[in-house]
Design a protein around this motif. Structure first.
Motif, PDB file in Angstrom:
ATOM      1  N   ALA A 243       5.008  -3.665   9.572  1.00 41.19           N
ATOM      2  CA  ALA A 243       5.338  -4.888  10.327  1.00 41.19           C
ATOM      3  C   ALA A 243       4.199  -5.900  10.234  1.00 41.19           C
ATOM      4  O   ALA A 243       4.424  -7.108  10.105  1.00 41.19           O
ATOM      5  N   ALA A 244       2.958  -5.410  10.296  1.00 36.66           N
ATOM      6  CA  ALA A 244       1.804  -6.321  10.311  1.00 36.66           C
ATOM      7  C   ALA A 244       1.470  -6.871   8.924  1.00 36.66           C
ATOM      8  O   ALA A 244       1.029  -8.010   8.790  1.00 36.66           O
ATOM      9  N   PHE A 245       1.666  -6.038   7.901  1.00 34.16           N
ATOM     10  CA  PHE A 245       1.248  -6.418   6.535  1.00 34.16           C
ATOM     11  C   PHE A 245       2.389  -6.110   5.559  1.00 34.16           C
ATOM     12  O   PHE A 245       2.285  -5.175   4.737  1.00 34.16           O
ATOM     13  N   PRO A 246       3.488  -6.862   5.652  1.00 30.18           N
ATOM     14  CA  PRO A 246       4.694  -6.500   4.891  1.00 30.18           C
ATOM     15  C   PRO A 246       4.524  -6.495   3.373  1.00 30.18           C
ATOM     16  O   PRO A 246       5.290  -5.821   2.682  1.00 30.18           O
ATOM     17  N   ALA A 247       3.521  -7.187   2.859  1.00 33.23           N
ATOM     18  CA  ALA A 247       3.364  -7.226   1.392  1.00 33.23           C
ATOM     19  C   ALA A 247       2.565  -6.038   0.857  1.00 33.23           C
ATOM     20  O   ALA A 247       2.472  -5.842  -0.358  1.00 33.23           O
ATOM     21  N   ASP A 248       1.969  -5.252   1.768  1.00 29.32           N
ATOM     22  CA  ASP A 248       1.089  -4.161   1.319  1.00 29.32           C
ATOM     23  C   ASP A 248       1.858  -2.864   1.094  1.00 29.32           C
ATOM     24  O   ASP A 248       2.865  -2.603   1.760  1.00 29.32           O
TER      25      ASP A 248
ATOM     26  N   GLU B 172      -0.144  10.993   4.007  1.00 29.19           N
ATOM     27  CA  GLU B 172      -0.188  12.429   3.722  1.00 29.19           C
ATOM     28  C   GLU B 172       1.167  13.104   3.912  1.00 29.19           C
ATOM     29  O   GLU B 172       1.533  13.985   3.143  1.00 29.19           O
ATOM     30  N   GLU B 173       1.909  12.668   4.938  1.00 28.14           N
ATOM     31  CA  GLU B 173       3.156  13.377   5.226  1.00 28.14           C
ATOM     32  C   GLU B 173       4.354  12.778   4.509  1.00 28.14           C
ATOM     33  O   GLU B 173       5.495  12.886   4.960  1.00 28.14           O
ATOM     34  N   GLY B 174       4.115  12.113   3.387  1.00 23.41           N
ATOM     35  CA  GLY B 174       5.222  11.722   2.514  1.00 23.41           C
ATOM     36  C   GLY B 174       5.547  10.245   2.459  1.00 23.41           C
ATOM     37  O   GLY B 174       6.409   9.829   1.687  1.00 23.41           O
ATOM     38  N   SER B 175       4.884   9.427   3.263  1.00 27.45           N
ATOM     39  CA  SER B 175       5.211   7.998   3.223  1.00 27.45           C
ATOM     40  C   SER B 175       4.703   7.384   1.929  1.00 27.45           C
ATOM     41  O   SER B 175       3.556   7.597   1.548  1.00 27.45           O
ATOM     42  N   ALA B 176       5.574   6.646   1.271  1.00 27.63           N
ATOM     43  CA  ALA B 176       5.165   5.959   0.035  1.00 27.63           C
ATOM     44  C   ALA B 176       5.983   4.687  -0.076  1.00 27.63           C
ATOM     45  O   ALA B 176       7.191   4.737  -0.269  1.00 27.63           O
ATOM     46  N   ARG B 177       5.341   3.559   0.147  1.00 30.17           N
ATOM     47  CA  ARG B 177       6.000   2.247   0.007  1.00 30.17           C
ATOM     48  C   ARG B 177       5.204   1.458  -0.997  1.00 30.17           C
ATOM     49  O   ARG B 177       3.983   1.377  -0.879  1.00 30.17           O
ATOM     50  N   SER B 178       5.877   0.868  -1.963  1.00 32.13           N
ATOM     51  CA  SER B 178       5.080   0.048  -2.870  1.00 32.13           C
ATOM     52  C   SER B 178       5.110  -1.383  -2.333  1.00 32.13           C
ATOM     53  O   SER B 178       6.114  -1.834  -1.791  1.00 32.13           O
ATOM     54  N   GLY B 179       4.013  -2.059  -2.457  1.00 33.86           N
ATOM     55  CA  GLY B 179       3.926  -3.420  -1.943  1.00 33.86           C
ATOM     56  C   GLY B 179       3.885  -4.420  -3.077  1.00 33.86           C
ATOM     57  O   GLY B 179       4.021  -4.057  -4.246  1.00 33.86           O
TER      58      GLY B 179
ATOM     59  N   VAL C 245      -7.531  10.381  13.318  1.00 34.30           N
ATOM     60  CA  VAL C 245      -6.597   9.502  12.609  1.00 34.30           C
ATOM     61  C   VAL C 245      -7.418   8.744  11.571  1.00 34.30           C
ATOM     62  O   VAL C 245      -8.526   8.294  11.874  1.00 34.30           O
ATOM     63  N   SER C 246      -6.892   8.600  10.356  1.00 33.79           N
ATOM     64  CA  SER C 246      -7.650   7.895   9.321  1.00 33.79           C
ATOM     65  C   SER C 246      -6.751   6.885   8.612  1.00 33.79           C
ATOM     66  O   SER C 246      -5.699   7.239   8.073  1.00 33.79           O
ATOM     67  N   ILE C 247      -7.161   5.624   8.635  1.00 34.72           N
ATOM     68  CA  ILE C 247      -6.397   4.554   7.976  1.00 34.72           C
ATOM     69  C   ILE C 247      -7.355   3.791   7.070  1.00 34.72           C
ATOM     70  O   ILE C 247      -8.297   3.145   7.548  1.00 34.72           O
ATOM     71  N   GLY C 248      -7.151   3.911   5.765  1.00 34.37           N
ATOM     72  CA  GLY C 248      -8.044   3.248   4.813  1.00 34.37           C
ATOM     73  C   GLY C 248      -7.284   2.245   3.959  1.00 34.37           C
ATOM     74  O   GLY C 248      -6.116   2.463   3.625  1.00 34.37           O
ATOM     75  N   LEU C 249      -7.959   1.167   3.605  1.00 36.65           N
ATOM     76  CA  LEU C 249      -7.341   0.154   2.740  1.00 36.65           C
ATOM     77  C   LEU C 249      -7.916   0.291   1.339  1.00 36.65           C
ATOM     78  O   LEU C 249      -9.145   0.259   1.150  1.00 36.65           O
ATOM     79  N   PHE C 250      -7.009   0.436   0.369  1.00 42.64           N
ATOM     80  CA  PHE C 250      -7.406   0.521  -1.041  1.00 42.64           C
ATOM     81  C   PHE C 250      -7.022  -0.805  -1.701  1.00 42.64           C
ATOM     82  O   PHE C 250      -5.841  -1.169  -1.742  1.00 42.64           O
ATOM     83  N   ALA C 251      -8.019  -1.536  -2.174  1.00 37.14           N
ATOM     84  CA  ALA C 251      -7.742  -2.849  -2.775  1.00 37.14           C
ATOM     85  C   ALA C 251      -8.719  -3.091  -3.913  1.00 37.14           C
ATOM     86  O   ALA C 251      -9.893  -2.723  -3.803  1.00 37.14           O
TER      87      ALA C 251
END
Ligand code: IPD
Length: 256
Positions: A54-59, A64-71, A97-103
């Motif tokens: 919702a916050a970053f729709p283009a990303d 780990e538990e299976g989520s895979a969305r291409s942006g 909890v771990s949230i990392g941005l790969f860019a």
């Protein structure tokens, strides 16, 4: 963006805490030998993915538990809803909890939140690393007499490989070891000066993306070649302060 991700991580931690202490029956599943997933991992990942989308729709998003969305932006959020699931199931406090941005082929920003300890680490890129909003202190120089390295071996790693790594640590580097059971927490210990480095084998990108971004801002280097790394692959690497890395024998910097 930074405040948004930090508040997503905090809320995700609160969701995990609501499940913390539940009886394992019907709640815990095995993904493999000594590799667990719980209803909480899935619920927390679903929450994080919904919020990030919702916050970053283009990303893109990779969890780990299976989520895979291409942006479409070229950026990917790499998520571990509960790193240290084993500790979570056993009732320990060493999970996060771990949230990392790969860019641009690099860990660019990260937030990790350890809810039982109420510790939130954030930083990466041009954002200074902070612990609960306070800038991290400069790391102490490596002192071999009080040297400590964290270790993490995924249960699939052959025992002979683990023993080889331990043999090098004890015989050649001559420091002591700590094993937290959660790569995020072990790297957190490096970031706060409790250990000098971390050796990981069979570790996944979602276990480390956030912490590697944070560590880079305080001069801790990890020998992961992200350009040559598929985000789904298992990683073998060493992270450490400059003094600790200088003290390592050259062959330890080769794959374990
Ligand atoms: C695990 C932890 C552990 C590492 C394992 C990982 P999980 O992550 O990071 O330290 O040794 O390889 O799978 O499964 O608890 O998210």
């Amino acid at each position: 963006m930074y405040d948004v991700v930090q508040s997503i991580a905090r809320e995700a931690g609160e969701i995990a805490l609501r499940h913390f202490g539940r009886s394992p029956e019907g709640f815990v599943e095995s993904k493999g030998h000594l590799d667990l997933v719980t209803e909480a991992d899935r619920a927390v990942e679903q929450f994080i993915v919904g919020e990030l989308a919702a916050a970053f729709p283009a990303d893109g998003i990779f969890g780990e538990e299976g989520s895979a969305r291409s942006g479409t932006s070229g950026r990917t959020w790499v998520v571990d809803p509960i790193d240290g699931t084993f500790n979570f199931v056993r009732g320990g406090d060493q999970w996060a909890v771990s949230i990392g941005l790969f860019a641009n082929d690099r860990p660019a920003y990260g937030v990790t939140y350890a809810p039982v300890r109420n510790d939130l680490l954030a930083g990466g890129g041009d954002q200074a690393a902070t612990l609960n909003g306070i800038r991290l202190k400069a790391l102490p120089p490596f002192a071999p007499g009080i040297g400590l390295v964290g270790v993490g071996f995924h249960p699939v790693i052959p025992i002979s490989d683990r023993l080889r790594a331990l043999n090098i640590i004890f015989s050649d580097v001559k420091v002591d070891i700590r094993a937290s059971g959660a790569a995020t927490i072990s790297l957190f210990e490096v970031a706060t000066g409790l250990t000098d480095g971390y050796i990981g084998s069979g570790i996944s990108s979602w276990d480390v993306m956030a912490m590697v971004a944070i560590l880079e801002t305080i001069g801790v280097h990890c020998n992961i070649d992200w350009k040559a790394t598929d985000l789904a692959s298992k990683l073998q690497f060493i992270c450490g302060t400059p003094g600790f890395l200088r003290a390592l024998p050259r062959d330890l910097l080769q794959p374990l």
